[in-house]
Design a protein around this motif. Structure first.
Motif, mmCIF file in Angstrom:
data_model
loop_
_atom_site.group_PDB
_atom_site.id
_atom_site.type_symbol
_atom_site.label_atom_id
_atom_site.label_comp_id
_atom_site.label_asym_id
_atom_site.label_seq_id
_atom_site.Cartn_x
_atom_site.Cartn_y
_atom_site.Cartn_z
ATOM 1 N N MET A 1 0.843 -1.198 0.000
ATOM 2 C CA MET A 1 0.000 0.000 0.000
ATOM 3 C C MET A 1 0.878 1.247 0.000
ATOM 4 S SD MET A 1 -2.793 1.316 2.795
ATOM 5 C CE MET A 1 -3.222 -0.377 3.140
ATOM 6 N N GLY A 2 0.608 2.204 -0.930
ATOM 7 C CA GLY A 2 1.395 3.412 -0.998
ATOM 8 C C GLY A 2 1.078 4.340 0.150
ATOM 9 N N ALA A 3 1.933 5.375 0.289
ATOM 10 C CA ALA A 3 1.773 6.285 1.411
ATOM 11 C C ALA A 3 0.446 7.045 1.348
ATOM 12 C CB ALA A 3 2.941 7.275 1.449
ATOM 13 N N GLN A 4 -0.066 7.263 0.127
ATOM 14 C CA GLN A 4 -1.293 8.031 -0.033
ATOM 15 C C GLN A 4 -2.551 7.166 -0.039
ATOM 16 O OE1 GLN A 4 -1.129 11.380 0.044
ATOM 17 N NE2 GLN A 4 1.042 11.037 0.392
ATOM 18 N N ASP A 5 -2.399 5.861 -0.080
ATOM 19 C CA ASP A 5 -3.566 4.986 -0.140
ATOM 20 C C ASP A 5 -4.285 4.955 1.209
ATOM 21 O OD1 ASP A 5 -3.079 4.312 -2.776
ATOM 22 O OD2 ASP A 5 -1.827 2.592 -2.253
ATOM 23 N N TRP A 6 -5.592 4.903 1.142
ATOM 24 C CA TRP A 6 -6.405 4.806 2.351
ATOM 25 C C TRP A 6 -6.815 3.360 2.552
ATOM 26 C CZ3 TRP A 6 -9.359 8.964 5.073
ATOM 27 C CH2 TRP A 6 -8.797 10.232 4.852
ATOM 28 N N SER A 7 -6.751 2.913 3.797
ATOM 29 C CA SER A 7 -7.153 1.548 4.111
ATOM 30 C C SER A 7 -8.672 1.446 4.142
ATOM 31 C CB SER A 7 -6.584 1.129 5.465
ATOM 32 O OG SER A 7 -7.226 1.855 6.512
ATOM 33 N N ILE A 51 -8.120 14.997 4.782
ATOM 34 C CA ILE A 51 -9.498 14.640 5.133
ATOM 35 C C ILE A 51 -10.487 15.472 4.325
ATOM 36 C CG2 ILE A 51 -11.203 14.802 7.006
ATOM 37 C CD1 ILE A 51 -8.894 13.925 8.901
ATOM 38 N N GLU A 52 -10.215 16.763 4.174
ATOM 39 C CA GLU A 52 -11.106 17.618 3.383
ATOM 40 C C GLU A 52 -11.148 17.158 1.924
ATOM 41 O OE1 GLU A 52 -10.174 21.733 3.740
ATOM 42 O OE2 GLU A 52 -11.061 21.917 5.742
ATOM 43 N N PHE A 53 -9.993 16.817 1.384
ATOM 44 C CA PHE A 53 -9.945 16.352 -0.007
ATOM 45 C C PHE A 53 -10.742 15.057 -0.174
ATOM 46 C CE2 PHE A 53 -8.267 14.481 -3.840
ATOM 47 C CZ PHE A 53 -7.979 15.572 -4.654
ATOM 48 N N LYS A 54 -10.606 14.167 0.809
ATOM 49 C CA LYS A 54 -11.324 12.891 0.733
ATOM 50 C C LYS A 54 -12.831 13.105 0.855
ATOM 51 C CE LYS A 54 -9.552 9.371 0.510
ATOM 52 N NZ LYS A 54 -9.211 8.456 -0.604
ATOM 53 N N HIS A 55 -13.256 14.056 1.658
ATOM 54 C CA HIS A 55 -14.681 14.379 1.726
ATOM 55 C C HIS A 55 -15.198 14.820 0.352
ATOM 56 C CE1 HIS A 55 -14.802 14.879 6.347
ATOM 57 N NE2 HIS A 55 -15.647 13.920 6.013
ATOM 58 N N CYS A 56 -14.391 15.569 -0.381
ATOM 59 C CA CYS A 56 -14.784 15.989 -1.732
ATOM 60 C C CYS A 56 -14.826 14.788 -2.675
ATOM 61 C CB CYS A 56 -13.823 17.050 -2.255
ATOM 62 S SG CYS A 56 -13.901 18.627 -1.361
ATOM 63 N N ASN A 57 -13.908 13.835 -2.497
ATOM 64 C CA ASN A 57 -13.965 12.592 -3.272
ATOM 65 C C ASN A 57 -15.257 11.832 -2.980
ATOM 66 O OD1 ASN A 57 -10.396 11.858 -3.022
ATOM 67 N ND2 ASN A 57 -11.522 12.818 -4.689
ATOM 68 N N ILE A 58 -15.673 11.826 -1.711
ATOM 69 C CA ILE A 58 -16.921 11.149 -1.347
ATOM 70 C C ILE A 58 -18.102 11.817 -2.040
ATOM 71 C CG2 ILE A 58 -18.481 10.587 0.562
ATOM 72 C CD1 ILE A 58 -16.012 10.369 2.371
ATOM 73 N N SER A 59 -18.110 13.152 -2.088
ATOM 74 C CA SER A 59 -19.182 13.853 -2.793
ATOM 75 C C SER A 59 -19.266 13.391 -4.245
ATOM 76 C CB SER A 59 -18.970 15.367 -2.745
ATOM 77 O OG SER A 59 -19.231 15.885 -1.452
ATOM 78 N N ALA A 60 -18.118 13.223 -4.882
ATOM 79 C CA ALA A 60 -18.100 12.761 -6.273
ATOM 80 C C ALA A 60 -18.679 11.353 -6.384
ATOM 81 C CB ALA A 60 -16.667 12.793 -6.811
ATOM 82 N N ALA A 61 -18.270 10.472 -5.488
ATOM 83 C CA ALA A 61 -18.784 9.096 -5.524
ATOM 84 C C ALA A 61 -20.278 9.065 -5.213
ATOM 85 C CB ALA A 61 -18.025 8.230 -4.519
ATOM 86 N N MET A 62 -20.734 9.913 -4.306
ATOM 87 C CA MET A 62 -22.158 9.963 -3.961
ATOM 88 C C MET A 62 -22.996 10.336 -5.177
ATOM 89 S SD MET A 62 -22.840 9.381 -0.617
ATOM 90 C CE MET A 62 -24.103 10.445 0.052
ATOM 91 N N LYS A 63 -22.448 11.161 -6.056
ATOM 92 C CA LYS A 63 -23.165 11.512 -7.282
ATOM 93 C C LYS A 63 -23.412 10.269 -8.113
ATOM 94 C CE LYS A 63 -23.171 15.619 -9.992
ATOM 95 N NZ LYS A 63 -22.459 16.637 -10.784
ATOM 96 N N PHE A 77 -13.280 14.375 -8.666
ATOM 97 C CA PHE A 77 -13.439 13.084 -9.309
ATOM 98 C C PHE A 77 -12.113 12.323 -9.399
ATOM 99 C CE2 PHE A 77 -17.069 15.618 -10.391
ATOM 100 C CZ PHE A 77 -18.102 14.720 -10.206
ATOM 101 N N ASN A 78 -12.115 11.251 -10.175
ATOM 102 C CA ASN A 78 -10.990 10.308 -10.250
ATOM 103 C C ASN A 78 -10.707 9.688 -8.888
ATOM 104 O OD1 ASN A 78 -10.546 10.781 -13.037
ATOM 105 N ND2 ASN A 78 -9.485 12.686 -12.523
ATOM 106 N N PHE A 79 -11.776 9.375 -8.172
ATOM 107 C CA PHE A 79 -11.646 8.737 -6.866
ATOM 108 C C PHE A 79 -11.434 7.234 -7.051
ATOM 109 C CE2 PHE A 79 -16.078 9.348 -8.065
ATOM 110 C CZ PHE A 79 -16.558 8.040 -8.080
ATOM 111 N N GLN A 80 -10.908 6.588 -6.024
ATOM 112 C CA GLN A 80 -10.693 5.156 -6.054
ATOM 113 C C GLN A 80 -12.019 4.411 -5.876
ATOM 114 O OE1 GLN A 80 -7.650 3.529 -6.380
ATOM 115 N NE2 GLN A 80 -6.646 5.501 -6.741
ATOM 116 N N GLN A 132 -18.673 9.326 -17.344
ATOM 117 C CA GLN A 132 -18.334 7.912 -17.507
ATOM 118 C C GLN A 132 -18.022 7.254 -16.167
ATOM 119 O OE1 GLN A 132 -15.310 7.183 -20.443
ATOM 120 N NE2 GLN A 132 -15.393 4.961 -20.215
ATOM 121 N N GLN A 133 -17.265 7.939 -15.313
ATOM 122 C CA GLN A 133 -16.950 7.365 -14.007
ATOM 123 C C GLN A 133 -18.204 7.240 -13.143
ATOM 124 O OE1 GLN A 133 -14.320 9.619 -11.404
ATOM 125 N NE2 GLN A 133 -13.591 7.746 -10.408
ATOM 126 N N LEU A 134 -19.069 8.235 -13.195
ATOM 127 C CA LEU A 134 -20.307 8.180 -12.417
ATOM 128 C C LEU A 134 -21.217 7.061 -12.913
ATOM 129 C CD1 LEU A 134 -21.116 11.983 -12.035
ATOM 130 C CD2 LEU A 134 -19.947 10.472 -10.428
#
Length: 275
Positions: A1-7, A51-63, A77-80, A132-134
């Motif tokens: 797991m890379g340093a930026q990856d979330w478990s 954490i703030e950036f990840k919250h924005c990623n969650i907003s994208a996934a929620m869409k 976007f471009n979230f995992q 496309q991702q959505l």
């Protein structure tokens, strides 16, 4: 797991935090984003900015899930896909969470007509780059199927559309026609291929099939073979009334047959008969 990856545990923790704030946000209750952020920093050891950036990623996934977004966290976007999986795990444990967020005593009969805008396919603009991702998220986690199974949402959307038609006709000076609008699916049951029998101010029949979601205007929806057949047989009078963002600020647009000029129709199930 890379340093930026979330478990998985970290994703689960921040998704739970997002939903906790979202529930308060929809209900109009006060909450403190900074306090939530600090609590997460202590819990998972991530920085405030991360954490703030990840919250924005969650907003994208929620869409992609066709769900309302938390105010103030614009989608990034471009979230995992692992983040979408964390959202799916949260939803699996609380399948009815959003039903409780709808106003219990909403009086649709006194509501102003819905804002009816232009369908996404008729706007003079290309689809968003992230579409496309959505769509991939919506298909993998069956966002359309979830809304189709949510009978409370479907009924509330039909009721809102029913009163929209009556109020619109009254405002056009056609009280006589407003009194004749029928909520067919409630009075006669499903099967007609449309939910509401209404009229234009000139007296022309409007057969309205209502499709309601809490997500954005491009959230996919289910439509039955019977509804498609009725639409094709009644091209001059059949309307698909698409309500979106229902739990926040409902808006709508209409589609007219043939529907495959506006949407891609994908078979999602098959009837199996024995040889």
């Amino acid at each position: 797991m890379g340093a930026q990856d979330w478990s998985e545990d970290e994703n689960d923790a921040i998704v739970a935090d997002y939903f906790a704030m979202l529930i308060d946000d929809i209900a109009g209750r006060p909450y403190n984003k900074a306090e939530h952020n600090r609590a997460l920093q202590e819990l998972i050891g991530r920085s405030r900015g991360s954490i703030e950036f990840k919250h924005c990623n969650i907003s994208a996934a929620m869409k992609g899930f066709g769900l309302p977004l938390l105010s103030g966290y614009l989608p990034r976007f471009n979230f995992q896909m692992s983040l979408a999986e964390a959202i799916a795990r949260w939803l699996a444990k609380r399948p009815d969470w959003l039903d409780a967020q709808h106003p219990a005593q909403m009086v649709f009969a006194e509501a102003a007509p819905l804002f009816v805008g232009i369908a996404p396919t008729l706007r003079n603009a290309p689809p968003p780059e992230e579409t496309q991702q959505l769509q991939a998220v919506a298909q993998r986690f069956d966002a359309a199927g979830r809304d189709e199974r949510n009978r409370a949402l479907g009924k509330a959307g039909e009721e809102r559309a029913f009163h929209h038609e009556r109020v619109s006709l009254r405002q056009a000076g056609r009280d006589d026609l407003a009194r004749r609008v029928r909520w067919v699916s409630a009075e006669d049951g499903d099967g007609a291929g449309y939910d509401i029998h209404s009229f234009t101010p000139e007296g022309k029949v409007r057969l309205i099939e209502v499709k309601t979601t809490n997500g954005w205007d491009r959230t996919p929806f289910h439509i039955s073979r019977n509804e498609l057949q009725v639409a094709d047989e009644n091209r001059d009078t059949w309307h698909l009334f698409r309500i979106y963002n229902f739990v926040r600020e409902p808006r709508a647009f209409e589609l007219r047959p043939p529907l495959d000029a506006h949407v891609t129709l994908t078979p999602t199930s098959f009837q199996a008969s024995f040889h």
